[in-house]
Enzyme design. Structure first.
Site, mmCIF file in Angstrom:
data_model
loop_
_atom_site.group_PDB
_atom_site.id
_atom_site.type_symbol
_atom_site.label_atom_id
_atom_site.label_comp_id
_atom_site.label_asym_id
_atom_site.label_seq_id
_atom_site.Cartn_x
_atom_site.Cartn_y
_atom_site.Cartn_z
ATOM 1 C CB CYS A 72 -11.200 -1.760 0.368
ATOM 2 S SG CYS A 72 -10.441 -1.241 -1.195
ATOM 3 C CD GLU B 197 -5.740 -5.585 -1.360
ATOM 4 O OE1 GLU B 197 -6.452 -6.070 -0.461
ATOM 5 O OE2 GLU B 197 -5.235 -4.452 -1.292
ATOM 6 C CD GLU C 40 -1.239 5.009 4.952
ATOM 7 O OE1 GLU C 40 -1.845 4.080 5.516
ATOM 8 O OE2 GLU C 40 -0.649 5.906 5.594
ATOM 9 C CG ASN D 99 -0.405 -0.188 2.526
ATOM 10 O OD1 ASN D 99 0.495 -0.992 2.727
ATOM 11 N ND2 ASN D 99 -0.916 0.548 3.492
ATOM 12 C CB CYS E 144 -9.087 -4.120 -3.505
ATOM 13 S SG CYS E 144 -7.819 -2.873 -3.232
ATOM 14 C CB CYS F 220 -5.468 -1.095 -1.760
ATOM 15 S SG CYS F 220 -6.750 -0.159 -0.913
#
Length: 130
Positions: free
Chosen positions: A86, A55, A44, A42, A89, A53
């Site tokens: 999430c 993924e 940010e 990830n 994703c 993310c």
């Protein structure tokens, strides 16, 4: 499917996560049908909606390298129970047809088919009638 190499790769790339705000590092490893392995952690951003993310980072790396067919993805984090993708994703996993997902923490794992994570993914927006 043999998950050990994917889980190990996901734990390794997790160490590269850029998570200065949440302190929540996630790693993902994606296996392409041709045997190539793509990883992501990830990333940010202070403007949190711009964060990426793990993924989606892994899928983006695979697509950029020309991979289009996938066998599975492992997603790892240091959580009490295995971390779950999430909604965004899950939708991206559906877009690229990732059929199986293994979610793991340090002590356990859960394996899912895409249909279990995102029921009816092929109905509606992904059902283009082509």
């Amino acid at each position: 499917m043999e998950w050990n190499s994917l889980v190990e790769a996901a734990w390794q790339v997790r160490e590269q996560a850029y998570a200065p705000y949440s302190k929540f590092a996630v790693g993902a490893a994606l296996l392409a049908a041709d045997g190539r392995l793509f990883v992501g952690s990830n990333v940010e951003n202070l403007s949190y909606g711009l964060s990426q993310c793990a993924e989606r980072v892994a899928i983006g790396a695979a697509i950029a390298a020309g991979a289009r067919n996938f066998l599975g993805m492992a997603v790892v984090a240091d959580t009490r129970v295995p971390v779950s993708p999430c909604g965004a994703c899950r939708q991206v996993l559906a877009e690229f047809g990732v059929p199986r997902v293994l979610l793991a923490n340090r002590s356990s794992h859960l394996e899912f088919r895409l249909e279990e994570l995102l029921p009816r993914a092929s109905a509606g927006i992904l059902d283009r009638g082509e």
